[in-house]
Design an enzyme around this catalytic site. Structure first.
Site, PDB file in Angstrom:
ATOM      1  N   ASP A 183      -0.652  -4.561  -3.554  1.00  0.00           N
ATOM      2  CA  ASP A 183      -1.341  -3.413  -3.978  1.00  0.00           C
ATOM      3  C   ASP A 183      -0.724  -2.234  -3.698  1.00  0.00           C
ATOM      4  OD1 ASP A 183      -3.132  -5.630  -4.354  1.00  0.00           O
ATOM      5  OD2 ASP A 183      -3.764  -5.343  -2.244  1.00  0.00           O
ATOM      6  N   ASP A 214       0.935  -0.997  -0.062  1.00  0.00           N
ATOM      7  CA  ASP A 214      -0.118  -0.137   0.185  1.00  0.00           C
ATOM      8  C   ASP A 214       0.788   1.509   0.031  1.00  0.00           C
ATOM      9  OD1 ASP A 214      -2.279  -1.779   0.110  1.00  0.00           O
ATOM     10  OD2 ASP A 214      -2.880  -1.076   1.877  1.00  0.00           O
TER      11      ASP A 214
END
Length: 400
Positions: A261, A228
């Site tokens: 991600d 992230d």
């Protein structure tokens, strides 16, 4: 080298030239209402211009080379208190490493953070933050020297996280630099979430930069983390996700590094000549570059154009990374619900992809719901059909 060609496969769908005409910068930067027409707002970003004579200068030593503040947050606070209806604020960062969080509140005027080094890595903003931190650990890490006090411009942001009653602070409080304001600009600097490989390969969301506002611009910026890294998002003053609007961002000539991600969120974001570098060093599973959670009514999510996708030596054998997956945010209990659940939209076009990535199945199952990837290869396809994923490629080159 191999060029991807239309129509591709159900696992790797490729746009036609006619379909690709829709996925250009002007379309992504034009914000429309739910009906596709009302509340139209056209944004035309230009190169970031800075004021080298700004009165707010951050340096390793106050008083040396014109430095007025020793931390970025001190300069942000001072500038916001003294703005006196200034149309914009420029904050100059001299070469150095600045350890500490930086929060910019929603009501800030257009604000630019710019580094004065020859290279973006001459100016580094860093801190080690982990979504798995307890609120107590968060308070000790972010505010150990009273960096945030009641009455400070960004106090409400700090307090939203410091006062959490949960066991952990979660992703929404794990950003080194967090801005809720519109018109934030960053140029010629690096932001690092220094957690990096100090943790295992399990879930340790560790955001370098989070943006919630509209019309965000990054130019010659390096964002480094693992899970992230870049949260390009849309939220409200209570630090909650919103579903009735989206923000826009333009990232140009930059570098983003991570594993899981590591570019994610609900904003409409264009990545222009950006180098995405995927790393395996933490031993994480489910390695993906992108995880957009665009609402189903939003035609545009992420666009990567003229970009480079590379990976480290951990992907030189049978193990491969994925280009991305949809983030079915908010649907953990219900599962994916067509026309209700987010259905992430992404186009990667005119870019080069090295052999670190899965050539046959570059898209993974959705985050949160594990919805299997479903690519639409019908000749009469609707590119926004909610029964299918909206993850596409066009005119990319697979490097050997």
């Amino acid at each position: 080298m191999t060029k991807t060609t239309y129509p591709g496969t159900a696992y790797r769908p490729i746009l036609s030239e006619q379909e690709a005409d829709r996925f250009t910068l002007p379309h992504y930067f034009t914000r429309r209402g739910h009906d596709g027409h009302s509340d139209t707002d056209v944004w035309q970003p230009t190169s970031i211009e800075v004021d080298p004579a700004t009165p707010w200068v951050v340096g390793p030593q106050v008083g040396v080379d014109g430095a007025t503040h020793g931390t970025v947050q001190q300069a942000v606070n001072a500038a916001l208190r003294a703005q006196q209806d200034r149309p914009c604020i420029d904050i100059k960062l001299l070469p150095g490493i600045y350890t500490g969080a930086v929060y910019i509140p929603a009501d800030a005027p257009p604000l630019t953070l710019f580094g004065t080094g020859e290279q973006p890595n001459d100016v580094v903003i860093q801190l080690a933050l982990d979504s798995m931190f307890s609120p107590a650990t968060y308070r000790e890490t972010v505010n150990s020297h009273g960096e945030y006090q009641p009455g400070d411009p960004a106090w409400y942001m700090y307090d939203l996280c410091a006062s959490k009653q949960n066991a952990t602070i979660d992703t929404i409080c794990a950003a080194v630099v967090w801005s809720q304001s519109d018109n934030l600009q960053m140029k010629n600097l690096t932001v690092v979430n220094a957690l990096l490989d100090s943790v295992d390969g399990r879930a340790h969301q560790a955001v370098a930069l989070r943006t919630d506002g509209d019309k965000i611009q990054l130019e010659r910026v390096r964002l480094i983390g693992r899970q992230d890294t870049f949260f390009v998002n849309t939220s409200n003053l209570r630090n909650e996700y919103v579903t009735d609007r989206y923000s826009r961002a333009y990232i140009k000539d930059s570098y983003i590094e991570g594993d899981v991600d590591y570019v994610f969120g609900r904003a409409t974001a264009v990545f222009d000549r950006v180098h995405f570098h995927t790393v395996s060093s933490r031993g994480a599973k489910d390695i993906h570059v992108f995880a957009p959670d665009s609402m189903p009514w939003a035609q545009y999510g992420f666009l990567a154009v003229s970009c480079r996708f590379t990976g480290d030596e951990g992907f030189s054998g049978g193990r491969k990374a994925k280009l991305g997956r949809a983030w079915d945010q908010g649907a953990r209990q219900t599962g994916y619900q067509p026309n209700k659940t987010a259905n992430g939209q992404l186009v990667i076009r005119d870019s080069t992809i090295d052999a670190s990535y899965d050539r046959e199945q570059p898209w993974g199952v959705a985050a949160t719901t594990a919805r299997p990837f479903a690519g639409n290869v019908d000749s009469a396809r609707n590119l926004d059909d909610v029964q299918f994923n909206r993850l596409w490629e066009y005119n990319n080159i697979d490097e050997v």
